[in-house]
Design a protein around this motif. Sequence first.
Motif, PDB file in Angstrom:
ATOM      1  N   ASP A  36     -14.683 -30.550   8.351  1.00 17.99           N
ATOM      2  CA  ASP A  36     -13.032 -30.317   8.001  1.00 17.99           C
ATOM      3  C   ASP A  36     -12.573 -29.524   6.998  1.00 17.99           C
ATOM      4  N   ALA A  47     -10.197 -27.021   6.829  1.00 18.85           N
ATOM      5  CA  ALA A  47      -8.553 -25.874   6.118  1.00 18.85           C
ATOM      6  C   ALA A  47      -8.247 -25.368   5.213  1.00 18.85           C
ATOM      7  N   ASN A  78      -7.760 -22.428   7.609  1.00 16.53           N
ATOM      8  CA  ASN A  78      -6.278 -22.510   7.983  1.00 16.53           C
ATOM      9  C   ASN A  78      -5.046 -22.441   6.430  1.00 16.53           C
ATOM     10  N   GLN A  79      -5.870 -22.903   5.121  1.00 15.16           N
ATOM     11  CA  GLN A  79      -4.716 -22.280   4.028  1.00 15.16           C
ATOM     12  C   GLN A  79      -3.822 -23.973   4.050  1.00 15.16           C
ATOM     13  N   ASP A  80      -4.111 -24.900   4.485  1.00 13.88           N
ATOM     14  CA  ASP A  80      -3.421 -26.152   4.756  1.00 13.88           C
ATOM     15  C   ASP A  80      -3.732 -27.287   4.276  1.00 13.88           C
ATOM     16  N   ILE A  81      -3.045 -26.789   2.585  1.00 13.58           N
ATOM     17  CA  ILE A  81      -3.327 -27.656   1.192  1.00 13.58           C
ATOM     18  C   ILE A  81      -3.333 -29.212   1.437  1.00 13.58           C
ATOM     19  N   GLU A  82      -2.851 -29.887   2.321  1.00 16.49           N
ATOM     20  CA  GLU A  82      -2.174 -31.502   3.086  1.00 16.49           C
ATOM     21  C   GLU A  82      -4.220 -31.701   3.000  1.00 16.49           C
ATOM     22  N   ALA A  83      -4.890 -31.095   4.109  1.00 17.54           N
ATOM     23  CA  ALA A  83      -5.421 -31.246   4.814  1.00 17.54           C
ATOM     24  C   ALA A  83      -6.486 -30.875   4.019  1.00 17.54           C
ATOM     25  N   ASP A 111      -6.597 -34.537   1.954  1.00 22.93           N
ATOM     26  CA  ASP A 111      -7.229 -35.590   3.210  1.00 22.93           C
ATOM     27  C   ASP A 111      -8.560 -35.551   2.783  1.00 22.93           C
ATOM     28  N   GLU A 159      -3.257 -24.035  -4.403  1.00 20.87           N
ATOM     29  CA  GLU A 159      -2.450 -23.020  -4.366  1.00 20.87           C
ATOM     30  C   GLU A 159      -3.244 -22.562  -4.850  1.00 20.87           C
TER      31      GLU A 159
END
Length: 549
Positions: free
Chosen positions: A314, A318, A321-326, A329, A351
């Motif tokens: 995971d 994340a 995908n540069q998904d900071i919130e993921a 988490d 970031e």
Amino acid sequence: MASLRAYRRFVVVCWRFLPLIWSYARDRRRFLLVGGRRSVSTERQTRRAERLVDNLLTLGPTFIKLGQLLSTRPDVLPPAYVDELARLQDEVPPADWADAREVLEAEVGPVGEAFDDFDAEAISGASLGQVYTATLDGERVAVKVRRPDIEALIEADLRVIRWSLPILLTFVDDARAFSLRNVAEEFSTTLREEMDYSREAEMLAEIRANVADDPDVAIPAVYDSHSGERVLTMQYVPGTKISDTAELERLGIDRHAVAETLERTYLQMIIADGVFHADPHPGNLAVRDDGTVVFYDFGMSGRVDEAVQDHIVDFYVAVANQDIEAILDTLIEMGTLSPEADRATMAEVMELAIADARGEDVEQYRVQQIVSKVEDTMYEFPLRLPPNLALVLRVATVVEGVCLTLDPDFDFVSVATDYLGEQGYYERGAREFVAETGDRAVSSARSSLRLAPKLERALDRVDRDDFYVRAAVEDSTGALDRLAKRLVTGVLFGAGAVSTGLLYIHAADTAALAVGVGTIGIGLLCWRSFRRRRGGRATPGLAAGRGER
């Protein structure tokens, strides 16, 4: 005799670490007993870390290993110490051949009978053992022999560490005290495991079987007939040290391909197999003339369970995908980030880490920089880092460092992303998401059916004036208590000042003096409560509920 040796070591250890303990105490209280904290620059921390490394090297094998373990625990030490300890090399001069021979013959019998030929000149020496070359049944082998009498020294040092732990705990907060206890327990277990060469043989054989189908990886085979608890005989697999880029270039080896093989192998070990080689520094990695990557020294190996493997997947997804919130988490679920940490601040750290790592190429960013930035924050937000996860994090950063030595433009995350895609982890994630979404939809439908009667009962109580809300204030840091004290002292100070003035006007000098002195004392208490430094701010919370009278 063992106790006497432990007492002597305890005195030596205390003497070695006394200046560092004194400095740390001064940091907490400028004048030891009074005064506020004093700030410590990164340069000063680095100098202290260098002295710490020198002391660990002087104290010998146990403390060298302790330093290596602490280099994987950013939840215990500041980043400057972690960085310095990461450079701690497990290389010491080998013991005399005569002493090593006694250990060898006690395990496998007379050297002349057990081996066709044996070279008494050690090819490498480490804190716990040393390696020789020999010939067995016409094959060249490497023989790892535990250092003579190392057991007594290790046991004495472990006893010293147990005695020293309560002293260290008086200087740290509760969260870091918990981490230190965990480190002490983990260290004792890890060190005894690493001394047991029969365990190393089992781990080596298991990992070798897992990568047996990969032609780009070579792991030495074990000769069980000539191995034991203190001796490990393996196939001799020579190669060029993986960090010797000049020699690799001369041999015409594709360094990028080597780096990719190294990363993919570790991804397989950690994510797919669940058992991994945990000491990937350049001294334990080599490259054969055909580009095959060779792994040595499996004394430090680890295991990860399926839950941790899923979290690691995971995390990589994340990051890709540069998904900071993921990312946040996943770090919280893994236990590497405190749930109480400021998410907004951590999101900015993530970031900045990704933006800084990209450079001119928008698609390229490095896990090492992300992890190092997170480690910096770990010390500010103490956490309880699982031991095997600490090894995984450290392995990731060390492996990427080796890959970047081979190829400065190596994209660690891109290779990880390709690997996850090839192994079907993205498809698995999509299937799990669909299944989870369906389960949530069913659960929501059931909840909706149960909601109507509950809402009706609640409204009936409101109509009957039989509905109330109970609120409890949570104030674990004592912020409200301090606020109440400030209000009380402020009111008393104001009342005292007015009373002193009135008494003075009515010529009651003695009473005015007495009340004035008391008022000044209360004023000083009030002033001090505002001047006192605090480690953090409290966030009171409300817990609401309903009930019947």
